[in-house]
Design an enzyme around this catalytic site. Sequence first.
Site: not given
Length: 383
Positions: A131, A134, A246, A272, A344, A367
């Site tokens: 906690p 990190g 990793g 669009r 939007g 990681e």
Amino acid sequence: MDLLDEGIVPEHAREAKAEARAFAEDEIMPVAAEKFDAGEYPWDVLEAGMDAGLVAADLPEELGGRGFDIQQILAIAEEFYRADAGIGLTLMLASFGCELVEQYGSEEQHEKYLRPVAQNDQISGLAVSEPETGSDLAGMSTTAEKDGDEWVLNGEKYWVGNAVEGDWLTVYAKTGDRDDRYGNYSLFIVETDTDGYEAEHIPEKMGMRASKQGHIVFDDCRIPEENLVGSEGGGFYALADFFNHGRVVVGGHGLGIAAAAIEEAEAFVHEREGFGRNINEFQSVQHILADMQTEFRAARALNWQAAEKVKNHDNPGYWAAMAKTKSTEVAVDVAERGMQLHGGRSIFTDRRIARAYRDARIPVIYEGANEIQRNLIYRQTPR
């Protein structure tokens, strides 16, 4: 548009890539929006991934896995994360931490713990972060103290995949107080039904909602001495090497998210209309799309080069840190640009571009936050 084409992928990894793409299109994409909204653990997709042979595929064939190398796993990661990052994370975390047990564990540990995961009878996890801590691997405070023929764990872990769902975890804990702070940590196998192990899901996340991470409390959690993985005090160095692999794969997480964002942006601007013509006809829009593709291609080339370097043990920490940093930050950048091109419409939560935007914020942190990766890149630069 095939941004994740096989041209850059080594030939031996292309079959795994094709399998992952087919699975992603059949099993992940159709339910991605639903799973994101629900924010629940996607057991059904995980079980389908197991049936397809794409979960725990990196474990050795002699234990029931497929023996996939880092390049094959990277190929899978790109495809899974393009389909949905949360589901992709769940599928890839089912065997997380097993590589540490495979490399440093005993034959007894291989049989008791790795074989059930390789055969998809169990799932595992890796508990490192806390906690209040990190990315500082030498700053963790969870302890493991020897008491007779047992180890006693006390402390907390956070952001742990499969903390609740897993059958067992590889846990990183402090076992010494030497001046060499890097030699004070060890790795342990902890079964999640052990007395003194309590876990709960962390609060809802903004992204990757089809994955679950947990908060663990160890309160005099006793495990047998044979659950030590490798040598006492060797945990930091084992974990540092593990993260080289990793981080290359996390780069693949970023590439998959980036590919999804670019696909959505390209499709939207060609459909669009604005000011009497399609949006893609404006030069400023074309330049944005050109930049998105250029940065993506550069990141992907670096990531696959890094996979080769790490596989061959050629300054792996340097290459892994660069790949992770570049690919995950490109994901953030192209997702943000894709949001801007959607105008939007981008803020609707049911839009794939909105999911990609939210998901992209997460791999830049896990990681090892990218600020830490820059430290590693500088320190390990060949001079």
